[in-house]
Design a protein around this motif. Structure first.
Motif, PDB file in Angstrom:
ATOM      1  N   PRO A 191      10.132 -11.438 -11.494  1.00  0.00           N
ATOM      2  CA  PRO A 191      10.834 -12.631 -10.985  1.00  0.00           C
ATOM      3  C   PRO A 191      10.567 -12.938  -9.516  1.00  0.00           C
ATOM      4  CG  PRO A 191      12.353 -10.805 -11.127  1.00  0.00           C
ATOM      5  CD  PRO A 191      11.077 -10.333 -11.748  1.00  0.00           C
ATOM      6  N   GLU A 192      10.182 -11.908  -8.736  1.00  0.00           N
ATOM      7  CA  GLU A 192       9.975 -12.108  -7.293  1.00  0.00           C
ATOM      8  C   GLU A 192       8.627 -11.514  -6.883  1.00  0.00           C
ATOM      9  OE1 GLU A 192      11.810 -13.798  -5.350  1.00  0.00           O
ATOM     10  OE2 GLU A 192      13.619 -14.089  -6.556  1.00  0.00           O
ATOM     11  N   GLU A 193       7.574 -12.045  -7.476  1.00  0.00           N
ATOM     12  CA  GLU A 193       6.237 -11.469  -7.280  1.00  0.00           C
ATOM     13  C   GLU A 193       5.806 -11.485  -5.811  1.00  0.00           C
ATOM     14  OE1 GLU A 193       1.634 -12.133  -8.834  1.00  0.00           O
ATOM     15  OE2 GLU A 193       3.308 -13.082  -9.896  1.00  0.00           O
ATOM     16  N   GLU A 194       6.089 -12.555  -5.099  1.00  0.00           N
ATOM     17  CA  GLU A 194       5.659 -12.663  -3.707  1.00  0.00           C
ATOM     18  C   GLU A 194       6.351 -11.620  -2.834  1.00  0.00           C
ATOM     19  OE1 GLU A 194       3.280 -14.490  -2.304  1.00  0.00           O
ATOM     20  OE2 GLU A 194       2.743 -15.212  -4.307  1.00  0.00           O
ATOM     21  N   ALA A 195       7.653 -11.462  -3.025  1.00  0.00           N
ATOM     22  CA  ALA A 195       8.400 -10.479  -2.235  1.00  0.00           C
ATOM     23  C   ALA A 195       7.921  -9.067  -2.544  1.00  0.00           C
ATOM     24  CB  ALA A 195       9.899 -10.608  -2.536  1.00  0.00           C
ATOM     25  N   ALA A 196       7.659  -8.802  -3.835  1.00  0.00           N
ATOM     26  CA  ALA A 196       7.175  -7.488  -4.231  1.00  0.00           C
ATOM     27  C   ALA A 196       5.803  -7.207  -3.634  1.00  0.00           C
ATOM     28  CB  ALA A 196       7.114  -7.391  -5.756  1.00  0.00           C
ATOM     29  N   ALA A 197       4.928  -8.198  -3.676  1.00  0.00           N
ATOM     30  CA  ALA A 197       3.574  -8.033  -3.133  1.00  0.00           C
ATOM     31  C   ALA A 197       3.622  -7.748  -1.635  1.00  0.00           C
ATOM     32  CB  ALA A 197       2.744  -9.276  -3.417  1.00  0.00           C
ATOM     33  N   GLU A 198       4.518  -8.431  -0.927  1.00  0.00           N
ATOM     34  CA  GLU A 198       4.655  -8.224   0.523  1.00  0.00           C
ATOM     35  C   GLU A 198       5.084  -6.796   0.828  1.00  0.00           C
ATOM     36  OE1 GLU A 198       7.421  -9.871   4.188  1.00  0.00           O
ATOM     37  OE2 GLU A 198       7.047 -11.176   2.470  1.00  0.00           O
ATOM     38  N   THR A 199       6.022  -6.271   0.031  1.00  0.00           N
ATOM     39  CA  THR A 199       6.489  -4.904   0.239  1.00  0.00           C
ATOM     40  C   THR A 199       5.400  -3.898  -0.112  1.00  0.00           C
ATOM     41  OG1 THR A 199       8.790  -5.517  -0.209  1.00  0.00           O
ATOM     42  CG2 THR A 199       8.220  -3.191  -0.441  1.00  0.00           C
ATOM     43  N   LEU A 200       4.714  -4.116  -1.220  1.00  0.00           N
ATOM     44  CA  LEU A 200       3.655  -3.200  -1.645  1.00  0.00           C
ATOM     45  C   LEU A 200       2.554  -3.083  -0.606  1.00  0.00           C
ATOM     46  CD1 LEU A 200       3.282  -4.153  -5.426  1.00  0.00           C
ATOM     47  CD2 LEU A 200       4.094  -1.972  -4.511  1.00  0.00           C
ATOM     48  N   ILE A 201       2.135  -4.200  -0.054  1.00  0.00           N
ATOM     49  CA  ILE A 201       1.047  -4.133   0.925  1.00  0.00           C
ATOM     50  C   ILE A 201       1.509  -3.417   2.192  1.00  0.00           C
ATOM     51  CG2 ILE A 201       1.480  -6.361   2.035  1.00  0.00           C
ATOM     52  CD1 ILE A 201      -1.944  -4.780   1.168  1.00  0.00           C
ATOM     53  N   ARG A 202       2.776  -3.564   2.555  1.00  0.00           N
ATOM     54  CA  ARG A 202       3.310  -2.835   3.712  1.00  0.00           C
ATOM     55  C   ARG A 202       3.266  -1.335   3.461  1.00  0.00           C
ATOM     56  NH1 ARG A 202       9.082  -4.128   4.717  1.00  0.00           N
ATOM     57  NH2 ARG A 202       8.787  -2.621   6.400  1.00  0.00           N
ATOM     58  N   ILE A 203       3.658  -0.927   2.260  1.00  0.00           N
ATOM     59  CA  ILE A 203       3.651   0.496   1.915  1.00  0.00           C
ATOM     60  C   ILE A 203       2.225   1.045   1.958  1.00  0.00           C
ATOM     61  CG2 ILE A 203       4.056   2.152   0.045  1.00  0.00           C
ATOM     62  CD1 ILE A 203       6.409   0.351  -0.839  1.00  0.00           C
ATOM     63  N   LEU A 204       1.302   0.335   1.353  1.00  0.00           N
ATOM     64  CA  LEU A 204      -0.081   0.803   1.294  1.00  0.00           C
ATOM     65  C   LEU A 204      -0.730   0.819   2.679  1.00  0.00           C
ATOM     66  CD1 LEU A 204      -1.109  -1.045  -1.986  1.00  0.00           C
ATOM     67  CD2 LEU A 204      -1.001   1.444  -1.666  1.00  0.00           C
ATOM     68  N   ARG A 205      -0.469  -0.192   3.475  1.00  0.00           N
ATOM     69  CA  ARG A 205      -1.015  -0.201   4.833  1.00  0.00           C
ATOM     70  C   ARG A 205      -0.466   0.957   5.649  1.00  0.00           C
ATOM     71  NH1 ARG A 205      -0.055  -6.674   5.792  1.00  0.00           N
ATOM     72  NH2 ARG A 205      -2.062  -7.442   4.979  1.00  0.00           N
ATOM     73  N   ASN A 206       0.832   1.223   5.495  1.00  0.00           N
ATOM     74  CA  ASN A 206       1.457   2.322   6.229  1.00  0.00           C
ATOM     75  C   ASN A 206       0.884   3.668   5.800  1.00  0.00           C
ATOM     76  OD1 ASN A 206       4.433   4.154   6.343  1.00  0.00           O
ATOM     77  ND2 ASN A 206       3.543   3.257   8.176  1.00  0.00           N
ATOM     78  N   ALA A 207       0.636   3.822   4.503  1.00  0.00           N
ATOM     79  CA  ALA A 207       0.044   5.064   4.002  1.00  0.00           C
ATOM     80  C   ALA A 207      -1.371   5.234   4.535  1.00  0.00           C
ATOM     81  CB  ALA A 207       0.040   5.067   2.478  1.00  0.00           C
ATOM     82  N   ARG A 208      -2.133   4.154   4.520  1.00  0.00           N
ATOM     83  CA  ARG A 208      -3.505   4.199   5.041  1.00  0.00           C
ATOM     84  C   ARG A 208      -3.504   4.521   6.532  1.00  0.00           C
ATOM     85  NH1 ARG A 208      -7.922   5.440   3.118  1.00  0.00           N
ATOM     86  NH2 ARG A 208      -8.112   3.813   1.554  1.00  0.00           N
ATOM     87  N   ALA A 209      -2.601   3.894   7.279  1.00  0.00           N
ATOM     88  CA  ALA A 209      -2.523   4.118   8.723  1.00  0.00           C
ATOM     89  C   ALA A 209      -2.106   5.546   9.065  1.00  0.00           C
ATOM     90  CB  ALA A 209      -1.546   3.125   9.354  1.00  0.00           C
ATOM     91  N   SER A 210      -1.433   6.204   8.150  1.00  0.00           N
ATOM     92  CA  SER A 210      -1.005   7.591   8.389  1.00  0.00           C
ATOM     93  C   SER A 210      -2.173   8.568   8.340  1.00  0.00           C
ATOM     94  CB  SER A 210       0.061   7.999   7.368  1.00  0.00           C
ATOM     95  OG  SER A 210      -0.523   8.257   6.090  1.00  0.00           O
ATOM     96  N   GLY A 211      -3.338   8.089   7.904  1.00  0.00           N
ATOM     97  CA  GLY A 211      -4.516   8.953   7.820  1.00  0.00           C
ATOM     98  C   GLY A 211      -4.679   9.641   6.485  1.00  0.00           C
ATOM     99  N   ALA A 212      -3.925   9.185   5.488  1.00  0.00           N
ATOM    100  CA  ALA A 212      -3.950   9.845   4.183  1.00  0.00           C
ATOM    101  C   ALA A 212      -5.244   9.580   3.418  1.00  0.00           C
ATOM    102  CB  ALA A 212      -2.764   9.372   3.341  1.00  0.00           C
ATOM    103  N   ASP A 213      -5.704  10.605   2.716  1.00  0.00           N
ATOM    104  CA  ASP A 213      -6.816  10.450   1.771  1.00  0.00           C
ATOM    105  C   ASP A 213      -6.308   9.889   0.453  1.00  0.00           C
ATOM    106  OD1 ASP A 213      -9.016  11.666   3.316  1.00  0.00           O
ATOM    107  OD2 ASP A 213      -7.791  13.480   3.185  1.00  0.00           O
ATOM    108  N   PHE A 214      -5.034  10.125   0.169  1.00  0.00           N
ATOM    109  CA  PHE A 214      -4.421   9.624  -1.053  1.00  0.00           C
ATOM    110  C   PHE A 214      -2.914   9.643  -0.909  1.00  0.00           C
ATOM    111  CE2 PHE A 214      -4.976  14.184  -1.518  1.00  0.00           C
ATOM    112  CZ  PHE A 214      -3.798  14.642  -2.098  1.00  0.00           C
ATOM    113  N   VAL A 215      -2.246   8.907  -1.784  1.00  0.00           N
ATOM    114  CA  VAL A 215      -0.781   8.890  -1.858  1.00  0.00           C
ATOM    115  C   VAL A 215      -0.369   9.735  -3.057  1.00  0.00           C
ATOM    116  CG1 VAL A 215       1.260   7.445  -2.261  1.00  0.00           C
ATOM    117  CG2 VAL A 215      -0.600   6.604  -0.810  1.00  0.00           C
ATOM    118  N   VAL A 216       0.716  10.496  -2.902  1.00  0.00           N
ATOM    119  CA  VAL A 216       1.262  11.285  -4.014  1.00  0.00           C
ATOM    120  C   VAL A 216       2.519  10.600  -4.523  1.00  0.00           C
ATOM    121  CG1 VAL A 216       1.994  13.545  -4.815  1.00  0.00           C
ATOM    122  CG2 VAL A 216       0.492  13.374  -2.837  1.00  0.00           C
TER     123      VAL A 216
END
Length: 295
Positions: A191-216
């Motif tokens: 029902p709220e695809e845009e809001a979900a997408a915005e949150t997901l990209i924030r999570i993934l960017r933050n994980a990438r910025a942390s220097g992670a090779d992968f997320v668990v």
């Protein structure tokens, strides 16, 4: 150790690789799993009627005398929440009116990460089990929002550390992942695809910025949102993310010496090959250094 195994609905659908790796890791750790006979949905978060959702969870709990283990954080949370509600005698009476087998006593409910950490802690020498330490790899620990709720269970609802501790035990390094408990927005994705997408990209960017090779990930819905949706986000935003999302059982299985195909890693949407290649490279370099020392 023998446990009752509650798969949950997603394990037989979009989370198939989670079940494959869960069963493989439990075998490797000597944990015997007895699947609950004729189990049903835990009630999840979409059943708004409290009595119905509690009864659905209770029906699973009463079908075994063993401690119950599940790999799904949502199921784990729902089963525990139901037990808390069932302490109220009025709720228990209403629920038992609908059950063939009555709920009489509280059960022990475990998440698979507790099974893994417990088995490693009880081993005479954990190094005998961890035959392929993940040294040199960095992992972003992603709890999601339900594993530690309701409180009083697996870990602190505000400051959990069980996943970071397991990452270290397996030889890898946990990264400082600020959004590790941010909701993946799975329940609102449609029902709220845009809001979900915005949150997901924030999570993934933050994980990438942390220097992670992968997320668990510890939850099949979280994994689905971060893994299967990643290519869609890349296309939508014109941004390359390319961050593998491993289930906790896939990470543990690698350290236990299991092959990627035994862990269903080819089923992940985002290729896990970069993780495997880096691990192989680190192992090769270590072997060369040890060989040079012998010479």
């Amino acid at each position: 150790m023998k446990l009752a195994y509650y798969p949950g609905c997603v394990a037989r659908s979009t989370g198939r690789e989670y079940e494959i790796s869960t069963l493989a890791v439990c075998r490797a750790l000597g944990v015997e799993l007895a699947e609950i006979d004729d189990w049903n949905c835990c009630g999840a978060t979409h059943v708004s009627n409290e009595v119905v959702s509690t009864a659905l969870a209770a029906r699973n709990l009463v079908r075994t005398d063993l401690p119950v283990m599940t790999s799904c954080s949502i199921c784990y949370s729902r089963l525990r929440a139901a037990m808390i509600r069932l302490k109220d005698r009025h709720m228990r009476k209403r629920v038992n009116q609908a059950l063939e087998r009555k709920y009489e006593e509280e059960k022990e409910v475990l998440h698979v990460i507790e099974t893994i950490t417990g088995a490693l802690a009880e081993a005479e020498d954990p190094e005998d089990l961890i035959v392929r330490p993940l040294s040199g790899l960095k992992a972003a620990p992603y709890y999601g929002c339900l594993l530690t709720r309701p409180g009083g269970g697996i870990d602190s609802p505000e400051r959990p550390s069980i996943l970071e501790n397991l990452i270290r035990t397996l030889g890898a390094e946990p990264t400082e992942f600020r959004l590790k408990m941010k909701c993946c927005c799975g329940p609102i994705f449609m029902p709220e695809e845009e809001a979900a997408a915005e949150t997901l990209i924030r999570i993934l960017r933050n994980a990438r910025a942390s220097g992670a090779d992968f997320v668990v990930a510890l939850c099949p819905l979280c994994h689905l949102m971060l893994d299967a949706n990643q290519p869609l986000l890349e296309k939508k935003l014109g941004e390359e993310i390319d961050l593998p999302i491993l289930y906790v059982t896939q990470m543990a299985g690698l350290a236990l010496g299991l092959a990627p195909e035994e862990l269903g890693m080819e089923m992940n949407s985002v290729s896990t090959r970069p993780v495997l290649e880096k691990l192989e490279k680190i192992e090769g370099k270590k072997a060369e250094e040890e060989g040079a020392e012998v010479c």
